[in-house]
Design an enzyme around this catalytic site. Structure first.
Site, PDB file in Angstrom:
ATOM      1  N   HIS A   1     -11.058   3.037   5.014  1.00 56.05           N
ATOM      2  CA  HIS A   1     -10.045   3.997   5.213  1.00 56.05           C
ATOM      3  C   HIS A   1     -11.047   5.077   5.038  1.00 56.05           C
ATOM      4  O   HIS A   1     -12.021   4.833   4.738  1.00 56.05           O
ATOM      5  CB  HIS A   1      -8.600   4.030   4.213  1.00 56.05           C
ATOM      6  CG  HIS A   1      -8.035   5.112   4.874  1.00 56.05           C
ATOM      7  ND1 HIS A   1      -8.587   6.168   4.491  1.00 56.05           N
ATOM      8  CD2 HIS A   1      -7.157   4.609   5.144  1.00 56.05           C
ATOM      9  CE1 HIS A   1      -7.361   6.817   5.873  1.00 56.05           C
ATOM     10  NE2 HIS A   1      -7.202   6.147   5.578  1.00 56.05           N
TER      11      HIS A   1
ATOM     12  N   ASP B   1       6.292   9.270   4.503  1.00 55.39           N
ATOM     13  CA  ASP B   1       6.293  10.173   3.230  1.00 55.39           C
ATOM     14  C   ASP B   1       5.003  11.146   3.462  1.00 55.39           C
ATOM     15  O   ASP B   1       4.557  10.762   2.686  1.00 55.39           O
ATOM     16  CB  ASP B   1       6.756   8.507   2.466  1.00 55.39           C
ATOM     17  CG  ASP B   1       5.494   7.463   2.123  1.00 55.39           C
ATOM     18  OD1 ASP B   1       4.676   7.197   3.036  1.00 55.39           O
ATOM     19  OD2 ASP B   1       6.143   6.646   1.793  1.00 55.39           O
TER      20      ASP B   1
ATOM     21  N   GLU C   1       3.190  11.048  -2.083  1.00 52.79           N
ATOM     22  CA  GLU C   1       4.297  10.398  -0.876  1.00 52.79           C
ATOM     23  C   GLU C   1       5.700  10.036  -1.929  1.00 52.79           C
ATOM     24  O   GLU C   1       6.232  10.139  -0.985  1.00 52.79           O
ATOM     25  CB  GLU C   1       3.809   9.077  -0.752  1.00 52.79           C
ATOM     26  CG  GLU C   1       2.435   8.611   0.006  1.00 52.79           C
ATOM     27  CD  GLU C   1       0.775   8.686  -0.305  1.00 52.79           C
ATOM     28  OE1 GLU C   1       1.754   8.741  -2.114  1.00 52.79           O
ATOM     29  OE2 GLU C   1      -0.153   8.880   0.280  1.00 52.79           O
TER      30      GLU C   1
ATOM     31  N   HIS D   1      -6.136   3.132  -0.420  1.00 53.15           N
ATOM     32  CA  HIS D   1      -6.647   4.410   0.292  1.00 53.15           C
ATOM     33  C   HIS D   1      -5.925   5.321  -0.300  1.00 53.15           C
ATOM     34  O   HIS D   1      -5.520   6.892   0.246  1.00 53.15           O
ATOM     35  CB  HIS D   1      -6.578   4.431   2.149  1.00 53.15           C
ATOM     36  CG  HIS D   1      -4.909   4.070   2.252  1.00 53.15           C
ATOM     37  ND1 HIS D   1      -3.627   2.809   1.826  1.00 53.15           N
ATOM     38  CD2 HIS D   1      -4.230   5.371   2.291  1.00 53.15           C
ATOM     39  CE1 HIS D   1      -3.000   3.240   1.946  1.00 53.15           C
ATOM     40  NE2 HIS D   1      -2.752   4.721   2.269  1.00 53.15           N
TER      41      HIS D   1
ATOM     42  N   GLU E   1      13.085   5.039   7.778  1.00 59.62           N
ATOM     43  CA  GLU E   1      12.716   4.708   6.580  1.00 59.62           C
ATOM     44  C   GLU E   1      12.474   5.734   5.067  1.00 59.62           C
ATOM     45  O   GLU E   1      11.970   5.768   4.483  1.00 59.62           O
ATOM     46  CB  GLU E   1      10.796   4.420   6.406  1.00 59.62           C
ATOM     47  CG  GLU E   1      10.099   3.681   5.235  1.00 59.62           C
ATOM     48  CD  GLU E   1       8.409   3.427   5.505  1.00 59.62           C
ATOM     49  OE1 GLU E   1       8.266   2.673   5.935  1.00 59.62           O
ATOM     50  OE2 GLU E   1       8.194   4.427   4.223  1.00 59.62           O
TER      51      GLU E   1
ATOM     52  N   ARG F   1      -4.481   8.243  -2.888  1.00 59.49           N
ATOM     53  CA  ARG F   1      -5.129   9.501  -3.312  1.00 59.49           C
ATOM     54  C   ARG F   1      -4.878   9.536  -4.794  1.00 59.49           C
ATOM     55  O   ARG F   1      -6.178  10.166  -5.888  1.00 59.49           O
ATOM     56  CB  ARG F   1      -4.496  11.410  -2.760  1.00 59.49           C
ATOM     57  CG  ARG F   1      -4.835  11.161  -1.853  1.00 59.49           C
ATOM     58  CD  ARG F   1      -4.001  12.955  -0.972  1.00 59.49           C
ATOM     59  NE  ARG F   1      -4.677  13.675  -0.511  1.00 59.49           N
ATOM     60  CZ  ARG F   1      -4.708  13.472   0.917  1.00 59.49           C
ATOM     61  NH1 ARG F   1      -5.180  12.528   1.656  1.00 59.49           N
ATOM     62  NH2 ARG F   1      -5.658  14.629   1.830  1.00 59.49           N
TER      63      ARG F   1
HETATM   64  C1  UD1 Z   1      -2.512   9.899   4.537  1.00 60.10           C
HETATM   65  C2  UD1 Z   1      -1.230   9.924   3.956  1.00 60.10           C
HETATM   66  C3  UD1 Z   1      -1.294   8.753   3.446  1.00 60.10           C
HETATM   67  C4  UD1 Z   1      -0.989   7.346   4.333  1.00 60.10           C
HETATM   68  C5  UD1 Z   1      -2.353   7.097   5.058  1.00 60.10           C
HETATM   69  C6  UD1 Z   1      -1.731   6.100   6.338  1.00 60.10           C
HETATM   70  C7  UD1 Z   1      -0.323  11.921   2.935  1.00 60.10           C
HETATM   71  C8  UD1 Z   1      -0.529  12.978   2.196  1.00 60.10           C
HETATM   72  N1  UD1 Z   1      -1.309  10.514   2.781  1.00 60.10           N
HETATM   73  O1  UD1 Z   1      -3.556   9.132   3.668  1.00 60.10           O
HETATM   74  O2  UD1 Z   1       0.803   8.818   2.695  1.00 60.10           O
HETATM   75  O3  UD1 Z   1      -0.747   6.311   3.266  1.00 60.10           O
HETATM   76  O4  UD1 Z   1      -2.280   8.118   5.738  1.00 60.10           O
HETATM   77  O5  UD1 Z   1      -3.178   5.642   6.438  1.00 60.10           O
HETATM   78  O6  UD1 Z   1      -0.106  12.313   4.368  1.00 60.10           O
HETATM   79  N2  UD1 Z   1     -10.324  10.242   8.333  1.00 60.10           N
HETATM   80  C9  UD1 Z   1     -10.403  10.162   9.556  1.00 60.10           C
HETATM   81  N3  UD1 Z   1     -10.354   9.383  10.564  1.00 60.10           N
HETATM   82  C10 UD1 Z   1      -8.893   9.078  10.804  1.00 60.10           C
HETATM   83  C11 UD1 Z   1      -8.150   9.484   9.617  1.00 60.10           C
HETATM   84  C12 UD1 Z   1      -8.514   9.747   8.480  1.00 60.10           C
HETATM   85  O7  UD1 Z   1     -11.683  10.445   9.489  1.00 60.10           O
HETATM   86  O8  UD1 Z   1      -8.379   8.526  12.387  1.00 60.10           O
HETATM   87  C13 UD1 Z   1     -10.435  10.795   7.175  1.00 60.10           C
HETATM   88  C14 UD1 Z   1     -10.929  11.794   7.500  1.00 60.10           C
HETATM   89  O9  UD1 Z   1     -11.804  12.601   6.402  1.00 60.10           O
HETATM   90  C15 UD1 Z   1      -9.739  12.107   6.830  1.00 60.10           C
HETATM   91  C16 UD1 Z   1      -9.513  11.891   5.556  1.00 60.10           C
HETATM   92  O10 UD1 Z   1     -10.069  10.428   6.344  1.00 60.10           O
HETATM   93  O11 UD1 Z   1      -9.169  13.749   6.260  1.00 60.10           O
HETATM   94  C17 UD1 Z   1      -8.280  11.549   4.902  1.00 60.10           C
HETATM   95  O12 UD1 Z   1      -6.844  11.902   5.704  1.00 60.10           O
HETATM   96  P1  UD1 Z   1      -5.405  11.651   4.705  1.00 60.10           P
HETATM   97  O13 UD1 Z   1      -4.592  12.017   6.670  1.00 60.10           O
HETATM   98  O14 UD1 Z   1      -5.469  13.344   4.570  1.00 60.10           O
HETATM   99  O15 UD1 Z   1      -5.157  10.540   4.475  1.00 60.10           O
HETATM  100  P2  UD1 Z   1      -4.909   9.475   3.860  1.00 60.10           P
HETATM  101  O16 UD1 Z   1      -6.170   8.950   2.688  1.00 60.10           O
HETATM  102  O17 UD1 Z   1      -5.689   8.526   5.416  1.00 60.10           O
HETATM  103  N1  UDP Z   2      -3.846  -1.673   9.546  1.00 57.73           N
HETATM  104  C1  UDP Z   2      -3.844  -1.961  10.312  1.00 57.73           C
HETATM  105  N2  UDP Z   2      -5.810  -1.918  10.422  1.00 57.73           N
HETATM  106  C2  UDP Z   2      -5.820  -1.863   9.778  1.00 57.73           C
HETATM  107  C3  UDP Z   2      -5.608  -1.551   8.194  1.00 57.73           C
HETATM  108  C4  UDP Z   2      -4.104  -1.590   7.790  1.00 57.73           C
HETATM  109  O1  UDP Z   2      -3.731  -2.165  11.485  1.00 57.73           O
HETATM  110  O2  UDP Z   2      -7.467  -1.680   8.873  1.00 57.73           O
HETATM  111  C5  UDP Z   2      -2.182  -1.905   9.237  1.00 57.73           C
HETATM  112  C6  UDP Z   2      -1.749  -2.250   8.290  1.00 57.73           C
HETATM  113  O3  UDP Z   2      -0.648  -3.521   9.021  1.00 57.73           O
HETATM  114  C7  UDP Z   2       0.226  -1.473   8.703  1.00 57.73           C
HETATM  115  C8  UDP Z   2      -0.491   0.025   8.447  1.00 57.73           C
HETATM  116  O4  UDP Z   2      -1.934  -0.532   9.189  1.00 57.73           O
HETATM  117  O5  UDP Z   2       1.358  -1.489   9.624  1.00 57.73           O
HETATM  118  C9  UDP Z   2      -0.651   0.272   6.514  1.00 57.73           C
HETATM  119  O6  UDP Z   2      -1.589   1.658   7.218  1.00 57.73           O
HETATM  120  P1  UDP Z   2      -1.878   2.190   5.788  1.00 57.73           P
HETATM  121  O7  UDP Z   2      -1.815   1.153   4.871  1.00 57.73           O
HETATM  122  O8  UDP Z   2      -2.564   2.848   6.226  1.00 57.73           O
HETATM  123  O9  UDP Z   2      -0.881   2.959   4.947  1.00 57.73           O
HETATM  124  P2  UDP Z   2       0.764   2.746   3.940  1.00 57.73           P
HETATM  125  O10 UDP Z   2       1.229   1.909   5.007  1.00 57.73           O
HETATM  126  O11 UDP Z   2       0.010   2.714   2.523  1.00 57.73           O
HETATM  127  O12 UDP Z   2       1.633   4.435   4.467  1.00 57.73           O
END
Ligand code: UD1
Ligand code: UDP
Length: 388
Positions: free
Chosen positions: A254, A107, A143, A221, A129, A223
């Site tokens: 995160h 999602d 999501e 994490h 999923e 939004r």
């Molecule tokens: C995203 C997804 C969320 C999911 C989560 C899993 C969207 C809108 N959100 O949220 O549904 O639960 O991923 O973790 O699709 N960043 C880094 N390095 C990385 C990843 C992220 O620096 O490898 C930082 C960057 O500043 C980036 C910010 O995190 O802009 C947010 O990343 P983003 O993918 O937009 O949102 P998440 O909160 O990670």
């Molecule tokens: N996870 C990880 N390292 C971390 C935190 C989470 O490997 O420090 C794994 C966790 O086991 C799970 C997945 O990341 O499989 C969940 O990711 P996240 O919570 O970022 O996203 P969501 O599932 O809410 O979309």
């Protein structure tokens, strides 16, 4: 865009699109099963690059290599930036290599915009999923919107549970387009847990020793919780640690700047609160198995915890994963600090006998979801060929 130019004339061309860490974890078993399928499937992996660092680590663990990486990530990216960059990158990719099916999972923004790019170009879409619903469009945001919209565009729905399948039927999806498969996160988890690897992170090593003090695992994490809700959660954690002697908290933060800032402002500097970079999947799984409980707003972690019987406090108002709540492993506690502290204390009083009661068959899967999804994909492609 970087990548190879595979042969677009081969049959059974499937493009798996992955944007974020949980998608990589959940798609790894699916890619493996597609590549091991008796009927050859030319399975290619495209990363949107929505997450860069977090996905690289997962690919290493599951020995996967991306065929394309659109590299879209920007610090503090907006949903619009992700949308534009995903659509542009995928549009070019789909013209270059015309898959017969696009496979997306979950999602996130990458999931919906990949499905939309496929729709624009007339490439069929399959959703892994599928069918999770919180019933509230803004929670989780964005999501719930993305998963509903992806459902509208999908030709094939791999629902993890019976409940998820029923949600799709209620929305009018044809029965023969839904397959109940289990969630491949359980495949990934069992794979990693079965490798018997020791954690690398020193704090975790110490906390996983037999005579170590109790610890809670925290992740946060979403939004919709940026700002005051996140601050309230972190304040509650600090209060819990300050009032529970000996309790330690492990918090892999995160990398989103909107989380890093309040986490450090409110929780840094306490000797029993360990703020750390996101953990590698192997370390995270061992932390989840060894923790007294997990406090989280994550979706994937709600699905993993039942395998170990680790109690979960879900730091959200609603969840699209009712199965864990029904099984007694998870409890919805929201972001009210008083409730979090109360429930946290209650969780710490539970005995190992209580835990054994909740350690059970995981309601989200049996570890064979990847194989079922691969079978479903192969069947769909052969039906399409016969039909066309
Ligand atoms: C995203 C997804 C969320 C999911 C989560 C899993 C969207 C809108 N959100 O949220 O549904 O639960 O991923 O973790 O699709 N960043 C880094 N390095 C990385 C990843 C992220 O620096 O490898 C930082 C960057 O500043 C980036 C910010 O995190 O802009 C947010 O990343 P983003 O993918 O937009 O949102 P998440 O909160 O990670
Ligand atoms: N996870 C990880 N390292 C971390 C935190 C989470 O490997 O420090 C794994 C966790 O086991 C799970 C997945 O990341 O499989 C969940 O990711 P996240 O919570 O970022 O996203 P969501 O599932 O809410 O979309």
């Amino acid at each position: 865009m970087t990548g190879v130019t595979p042969d677009a004339t081969m049959a059974n061309r499937v493009l798996v699109v992955v944007g974020t860490r949980p998608e990589a974890i959940k798609m790894a078993p699916v890619i493996r099963a597609l590549r091991a399928s008796e009927v050859p499937v030319d399975t290619r992996l495209a990363l949107t690059g929505q997450h860069s660092d977090l996905v690289d680590e997962v690919l290493r663990i599951f020995q996967l290599k991306a065929d394309w990486d659109l590299g879209i990530m920007k610090e503090g990216q907006s949903l619009t930036e992700i949308a534009v960059r995903c659509l542009e990158g995928l549009d070019e990719l789909l013209r270059q290599w015309r898959p017969e099916l696009i496979l997306v999972q979950g999602d996130t923004a990458s999931v919906f915009f990949a499905a939309l790019a496929g729709f624009f170009q007339g490439v069929p879409r399959a959703h892994v999923e599928a069918g999770l619903r919180s019933g509230t469009l803004e929670q989780p945001f964005p999501e719930e919107g993305f998963r509903r919209l992806t459902g509208v565009l999908a030709d094939l729905h791999f629902a993890p549970t019976v409940d998820a399948g029923k949600n799709l039927l209620r929305e009018g999806v044809a029965d023969d387009r839904i397959q109940i498969t289990g969630n491949p996160v359980v495949d990934a988890l069992l794979d990693v847990a079965g490798r018997g690897w020791a954690p690398e992170t020193p704090t975790l090593k110490r906390l996983l020793e037999d005579d170590a003090p109790p610890f809670l695992l925290l992740t946060f994490h979403r939004r919709e919780s940026f700002g005051r809700p996140a601050e309230r959660v972190f304040e509650a954690i600090r209060q819990l640690v300050e009032t529970e002697e000996g309790l330690e908290v492990v918090f892999p933060v995160h990398p989103n700047p909107r989380i890093v800032e309040p986490a450090h402002r409110i929780l840094a500097g306490h000797s029993r609160i360990h703020l750390m970079a996101p953990l590698g999947y192997v370390d995270f799984v061992s932390a989840l198995a060894g923790a007294r409980g997990v406090l989280t707003d994550s979706g994937g972690i709600q699905e993993e915890a039942p395998t170990f019987g680790t109690p979960v406090l879900v730091l959200r108002e609603v969840t699209e994963r009712p199965e864990g709540i029904r099984a007694g492993v998870a409890k919805l506690v929201g972001t009210d600090p008083r409730r979090i502290v109360e429930e946290g204390r209650d969780l710490l009083r539970r005995t190992s006998k209580d835990r054994e009661r909740t350690r059970q068959t995981n309601p989200y899967g049996d570890g064979r979801a990847g194989i079922r999804i691969a079978d479903g994909v192969v069947r769909y492609l052969s039906e399409q060929r016969e039909g066309g």
